[in-house]
Enzyme design. Structure first.
Site, short mmCIF file in Angstrom:
data_model
loop_
_atom_site.label_atom_id
_atom_site.label_comp_id
_atom_site.label_asym_id
_atom_site.label_seq_id
_atom_site.Cartn_x
_atom_site.Cartn_y
_atom_site.Cartn_z
N GLN A 259 0.79 -1.27 0.63
CA GLN A 259 0.21 -0.61 -0.15
C GLN A 259 0.94 0.88 0.08
O GLN A 259 0.62 2.00 -1.04
CB GLN A 259 -1.00 0.12 1.20
CG GLN A 259 -1.78 -1.18 1.10
CD GLN A 259 -2.58 -1.13 -0.04
OE1 GLN A 259 -3.24 -0.45 -0.52
NE2 GLN A 259 -2.50 -2.31 -0.52
N HIS A 262 1.69 2.95 -3.79
CA HIS A 262 0.65 3.71 -3.42
C HIS A 262 0.84 6.00 -4.71
O HIS A 262 0.98 5.87 -5.22
CB HIS A 262 -0.79 3.65 -3.18
CG HIS A 262 -1.28 2.34 -3.51
ND1 HIS A 262 -2.25 1.85 -4.95
CD2 HIS A 262 -2.22 0.96 -3.38
CE1 HIS A 262 -2.60 0.95 -5.41
NE2 HIS A 262 -2.53 0.37 -4.34
#
Length: 434
Positions: A259, A262
């Site tokens: 994550q 990103h």
């Protein structure tokens, strides 16, 4: 990356600071987005073309150059290597099959006096899906937005996707072909959201806009809400991992990276009762990070909004998780299902050591468009229900009008709404004298 212990001295204050993005909005972005939306509403295609040329470094003369047909989508699909097409198709089938379970149906029942009550479920006529196309391209977002709409029975799906410097991504376009998208416009940003919301000479007005985007897209969705529906105002990506200290630390480090890569303001948090294990994860981060292609982004994300938090036990970890209400929650523990009753707020829950969050992003089946920035306290993943609406059904019999009319009359008079009362009273066999 913050390393917090369970001393509680200033834990809550530091945790709140870590989550501070939840309320952050840039007034300058909001002001600029308001002007763009108003301009697109006033000038239509011309404004969309102008902003797309400016922001995406393009040089098109008309919306025709930003419009893709189904044949062009098929060509992109056919250009993909066979193994890529097969993977995309397999993911689409899993996503479609999962969302078919969510399909709501109309229902009704009759009271003893013959009064019918119920609910009619219908699909939206036309929806717009926004697919990011800046720092990375996301064919998975195409599947996650378009397939639930298709399952719901939406009549027409319009997709917008930015193509900076005019570079089109075949994988994104192939996903649109597989998912059954009807029209694609290669524009993005606030101007694309406004075009979908208000309609232009070329872009048809939609009933709802779904899909994630950057701060400009989020601000535009917030602004047009009410003219059209929206799914949510999405913030940066988030992952929270609860681990008992028995999972390979390299796995957990990479899950945090998944994550963090990103965006520089994405969030990655580990909760674990073992200080020794947290140190091992930190060592894995230092070992694995240099080889990551998006190292700079991951480093910035972990530095700004990452945390390794030692907790007293897994029960405290669950309590902290409920406060954070993460987008993605990994339960990397033995017998993960045991902890589900303690977890109230999360966009998606990944149970067990082999369930990496990335599988949910692509092919597990459930939707990856999830509530962020603590909105999982009251919001849910995107699903078929976002593309259906419900109409109440009421058919009152003669006998039912006698009973309900009396009740309505009393309550309407209590509210001082005489016409409401009289409309009910006129249908009584013995009309009220009031």
């Amino acid at each position: 990356m913050l390393k917090l212990s369970s001393s509680q001295a200033d834990f809550e204050a530091r945790l709140q600071a870590l989550l501070a993005f939840e309320t952050a909005q840039d007034p300058a972005v909001d002001t600029a987005v308001a002007a763009i939306c108003a301009d697109v509403k006033a000038r239509g295609d011309a404004a969309v073309v102008e902003y797309t040329n400016r922001f995406d470094r393009m040089a098109v003369a008309s919306m025709a150059e930003l419009t893709l047909s189904r044949d062009e989508l098929k060509s992109a699909h056919d250009r993909l290597p066979e193994h890529v097409r097969a993977a995309l198709t397999a993911a689409a089938e899993r996503v479609r099959r999962y969302h078919e379970k969510q399909l709501a149906h109309s229902w009704s029942y009759e009271d003893e006096d013959g009064t019918l009550l119920g609910q009619q479920v219908t699909a939206l006529d036309r929806v717009g899906i926004y697919v990011p196309g800046g720092k990375a391209s996301y064919p998975s977002s195409v599947l996650m937005n378009a397939l639930p709409a298709k399952v719901a029975g939406v009549g027409e799906i319009i997709m917008v996707v930015p193509t900076p410097n005019g570079e089109r991504n075949d994988l994104v376009l192939a996903a649109a072909y597989i998912a059954g998208v009807d029209k694609v416009f290669t524009c993005g940003g606030a101007q694309a959201v406004a075009a979908l919301a208000y309609g232009t000479e070329t872009v048809p007005q939609v009933d709802k806009i779904t899909g994630p985007g950057n701060a400009w897209v989020a601000a535009a969705k917030r602004r047009v809400f009410g003219v059209v529906g929206i799914d949510m105002v999405a913030g940066p990506s988030e992952i929270l991992v609860i681990c008992d200290g028995n999972t390979d630390p390299d796995w957990i480090a990479m899950d945090l990276f998944s994550q963090a890569e990103h965006d520089e303001i994405a969030q990655a948090i580990l909760l674990c009762p073992s200080a020794e294990y947290i140190a091992r994860v930190e060592a894995s981060i230092e070992k694995l990070l240099p080889a990551m292609p998006r190292r700079a982004i991951i480093e910035a994300s972990l530095r700004n909004r990452g945390a390794l938090i030692q907790v007293r036990d897994l029960e405290e970890a669950c309590a902290i998780s409920n406060y954070i209400a993460p987008e993605h929650l990994e339960l990397s523990v033995e017998h993960a299902e045991r902890y589900l009753p303690q977890l109230k707020h999360a966009g998606a829950i990944f149970m067990g050591r082999f369930t990496s969050e990335s599988l949910g992003d692509y092919c597990a089946g459930p939707n990856h468009v999830l509530p962020t920035s603590r909105t999982a306290r009251f919001a849910s993943p995107l699903g078929v229900y976002d593309f259906q609406k419900r109409s109440s059904l009421i058919r009152v019999s003669h006998a039912g009008a006698q009973k309900l009319g009396q009740i309505a009359s009393i309550l309407a008079h209590g509210e001082g709404l005489t016409a409401h009362a009289r409309a009910a009273e006129l249908r009584l066999d013995t009309p009220s004298a009031s």
